[in-house]
Each structure stands twice: as C-alpha cells, then as structure tokens.
Design a protein around this motif. Sequence first.
Motif, short mmCIF file in Angstrom:
data_model
loop_
_atom_site.label_atom_id
_atom_site.label_comp_id
_atom_site.label_asym_id
_atom_site.label_seq_id
_atom_site.Cartn_x
_atom_site.Cartn_y
_atom_site.Cartn_z
N PRO A 14 0.80 -1.23 0.00
CA PRO A 14 0.00 0.00 0.00
C PRO A 14 0.83 1.28 0.00
CG PRO A 14 -0.82 -1.57 1.62
CD PRO A 14 0.50 -2.09 1.16
N HIS A 15 2.13 1.17 0.30
CA HIS A 15 2.95 2.36 0.50
C HIS A 15 3.94 2.64 -0.63
CE1 HIS A 15 1.24 2.23 4.51
NE2 HIS A 15 1.68 0.98 4.63
N VAL A 16 3.87 1.87 -1.73
CA VAL A 16 4.82 2.07 -2.83
C VAL A 16 4.07 2.29 -4.14
CG1 VAL A 16 6.56 0.63 -1.71
CG2 VAL A 16 5.00 -0.40 -3.38
N ASN A 17 4.78 2.91 -5.09
CA ASN A 17 4.20 3.19 -6.40
C ASN A 17 4.73 2.28 -7.50
OD1 ASN A 17 2.67 5.43 -5.46
ND2 ASN A 17 4.55 6.63 -5.43
N PHE A 18 5.81 1.57 -7.20
CA PHE A 18 6.38 0.64 -8.18
C PHE A 18 7.19 -0.41 -7.45
CE2 PHE A 18 9.32 4.18 -7.69
CZ PHE A 18 10.54 3.55 -7.49
N TYR A 19 7.58 -1.46 -8.18
CA TYR A 19 8.36 -2.55 -7.62
C TYR A 19 9.71 -2.64 -8.31
CZ TYR A 19 3.51 -3.89 -6.66
OH TYR A 19 2.19 -3.89 -6.30
N ILE A 20 10.69 -3.17 -7.60
CA ILE A 20 12.04 -3.32 -8.16
C ILE A 20 12.43 -4.79 -8.13
CG2 ILE A 20 14.49 -2.87 -7.74
CD1 ILE A 20 13.67 -0.13 -6.66
N ALA A 21 12.96 -5.26 -9.25
CA ALA A 21 13.56 -6.60 -9.32
C ALA A 21 15.04 -6.42 -9.63
CB ALA A 21 12.88 -7.43 -10.41
N SER A 22 15.89 -6.88 -8.74
CA SER A 22 17.34 -6.80 -8.97
C SER A 22 17.77 -7.98 -9.80
CB SER A 22 18.08 -6.80 -7.63
OG SER A 22 19.47 -6.91 -7.85
N VAL A 23 18.38 -7.71 -10.95
CA VAL A 23 18.83 -8.80 -11.82
C VAL A 23 20.32 -8.64 -12.15
CG1 VAL A 23 16.56 -9.33 -12.75
CG2 VAL A 23 17.95 -7.60 -13.88
N TYR A 24 21.10 -8.19 -11.18
CA TYR A 24 22.55 -8.18 -11.38
C TYR A 24 23.02 -9.61 -11.63
CZ TYR A 24 22.22 -3.58 -9.16
OH TYR A 24 21.89 -2.28 -8.84
N VAL A 25 23.96 -9.77 -12.54
CA VAL A 25 24.41 -11.10 -12.95
C VAL A 25 25.65 -11.51 -12.16
CG1 VAL A 25 25.36 -12.42 -14.88
CG2 VAL A 25 23.40 -10.92 -15.24
N PHE A 26 25.68 -12.77 -11.72
CA PHE A 26 26.78 -13.28 -10.91
C PHE A 26 27.72 -14.19 -11.70
CE2 PHE A 26 23.38 -12.13 -8.12
CZ PHE A 26 23.98 -11.67 -6.95
N TYR A 27 27.17 -14.90 -12.70
CA TYR A 27 27.95 -15.94 -13.36
C TYR A 27 27.87 -15.83 -14.88
CZ TYR A 27 27.32 -17.87 -8.69
OH TYR A 27 27.28 -18.03 -7.33
N ASN A 39 13.56 -13.85 -11.87
CA ASN A 39 13.43 -12.79 -10.87
C ASN A 39 12.40 -11.75 -11.27
OD1 ASN A 39 15.36 -12.63 -8.36
ND2 ASN A 39 16.47 -13.71 -9.96
N VAL A 40 12.37 -11.39 -12.54
CA VAL A 40 11.41 -10.39 -12.99
C VAL A 40 9.99 -10.97 -12.96
CG1 VAL A 40 10.65 -8.95 -14.91
CG2 VAL A 40 13.09 -9.15 -14.38
N GLU A 41 9.81 -12.18 -13.50
CA GLU A 41 8.45 -12.72 -13.58
C GLU A 41 7.89 -13.09 -12.21
OE1 GLU A 41 8.72 -17.46 -14.69
OE2 GLU A 41 8.89 -16.02 -16.32
N GLU A 42 8.74 -13.51 -11.28
CA GLU A 42 8.26 -13.77 -9.91
C GLU A 42 7.73 -12.48 -9.29
OE1 GLU A 42 7.89 -16.32 -7.95
OE2 GLU A 42 9.03 -17.99 -8.78
N SER A 43 8.47 -11.40 -9.46
CA SER A 43 8.03 -10.10 -8.94
C SER A 43 6.74 -9.65 -9.62
CB SER A 43 9.12 -9.05 -9.14
OG SER A 43 10.28 -9.38 -8.41
N TYR A 44 6.70 -9.79 -10.93
CA TYR A 44 5.52 -9.38 -11.70
C TYR A 44 4.28 -10.16 -11.25
CZ TYR A 44 2.31 -9.21 -15.67
OH TYR A 44 1.20 -9.08 -16.46
N GLN A 45 4.40 -11.48 -11.16
CA GLN A 45 3.24 -12.29 -10.80
C GLN A 45 2.80 -12.07 -9.36
OE1 GLN A 45 4.81 -16.12 -12.05
NE2 GLN A 45 3.70 -16.02 -13.98
N LYS A 53 0.75 -2.03 -10.47
CA LYS A 53 1.90 -1.14 -10.36
C LYS A 53 3.06 -1.69 -11.18
CE LYS A 53 0.44 0.25 -5.74
NZ LYS A 53 0.73 0.18 -4.29
N PRO A 54 3.85 -0.81 -11.78
CA PRO A 54 4.92 -1.29 -12.67
C PRO A 54 6.10 -1.91 -11.94
CG PRO A 54 5.03 1.09 -12.44
CD PRO A 54 3.77 0.66 -11.75
#
Length: 209
Positions: A14-27, A39-45, A53-54
Amino acid sequence: THRSDAELWQHIDPHVNFYIASVYVFYDNPGSVYYIAANVEESYQRTRRYGNKPVYAYEWLRYHNSNKKLAGRELAPYLVEAMAVVPYFCGAKGVVLWGWEPGRKGQYYRNLPLFAESLGRVADLSDRLAKAELIIDEPAHVLWKEKRPLVRKFKLSDEEWAVLAVNPWQPDDAQSKVSVRCGVKTVELPLVGRHTGIFEVRGDRVTKK
C-alpha cells in the motif's frame, strides 16, 4: 525467498508506487539468462495480486562483486543482449541501468552500444507491448532446470504476436529452431547461437526484429 517476500509484501504494497527486481548477474553461464527472467516474472506475478503497479529491473553491465573470480568484469555479450530485452517479456515496464565507476571518465562500457541496440528492438514495439497481453506458458525456473529455450510472448491481437526466444545452452555458432504456439497456430522460430531473438508473428508470417 520468494515465499517470504510474498508474506512481507502485503504490508509494503500500500505504500509504494512501483516494484524493483534486482537482476545483477553473478555468473557467466546460460543459467544467468533464466535468472534474469525468473526474478522479474516472480516479482511481476506476485504484485498482480495487489494491482497493476509497474515493475522495474535494476541492472549492471558488470558481474556482481560477490563473484570474486569475475567481479568487476564486463558481462559477456550474450548476457548484455539478454539483459536489455528479457525483462520486458517477463513483466517489467522498464529497466534501470546502474553503474558505479568512481574516477573514470567517458564511455567505459565496451558493450553499452550492444545494450542500446538491443533495447532499441523493444523500443520499436513499445507502444504495442504496453497494450498487449503477456503470456507466460511455463515458469522460467522450469525451463532453466530442463535446459530448454526461454520463450516469452505478447498477444498483440488475435492474429499478431511478439515473441522472445533464446537458447543460451547452444554454442555461438550453432543454429536450431523452437516451436511456439501463437493462438491457433504453431510457428518455427530460428535460434542463432546464444542471440536473444525477438520476432513479430502475423498469421504464418514471421519477421525478426
């Protein structure tokens, strides 16, 4: 981790206007392409439960510092290309390209032009994608585990589709095909090396973007 995020998110949402998915690459391996997608689709779903919200994917063109072997090196080209376009086909409305380069001047990312060029392929479709229906037939983590090509698609209309397809498991000089169901039709899409392809499908006609 995703389950605990979901439990916490009901209080945060209720307190945010958008979501962030961190997809920094490790390997530097094929699984990193699926890591970005998952990571993106888990956040989206997860966020669809609460509204529309985007989601924005935060990215860096270098390997994460936690990998001491590759820390600070630029990503391999196939990962740069995937990073530019995969998030959009997994629910993200945009990407945030992050960088931390103290003391450096000028354009110090060798692969930034490749990133921008790849991003341009999505930009060409952006107005249509914004109004389209995202179709996720199988979770990214399933395709990852089974080492199958990553396929994601938008339904632009009853006869038109935008499809992303990549097989990061095959060598750079290899070619293969993947069958993709677009409505009542099934099309064969060419996969060239580890290149992330974007295709516009109209009936039986396939155009590579």
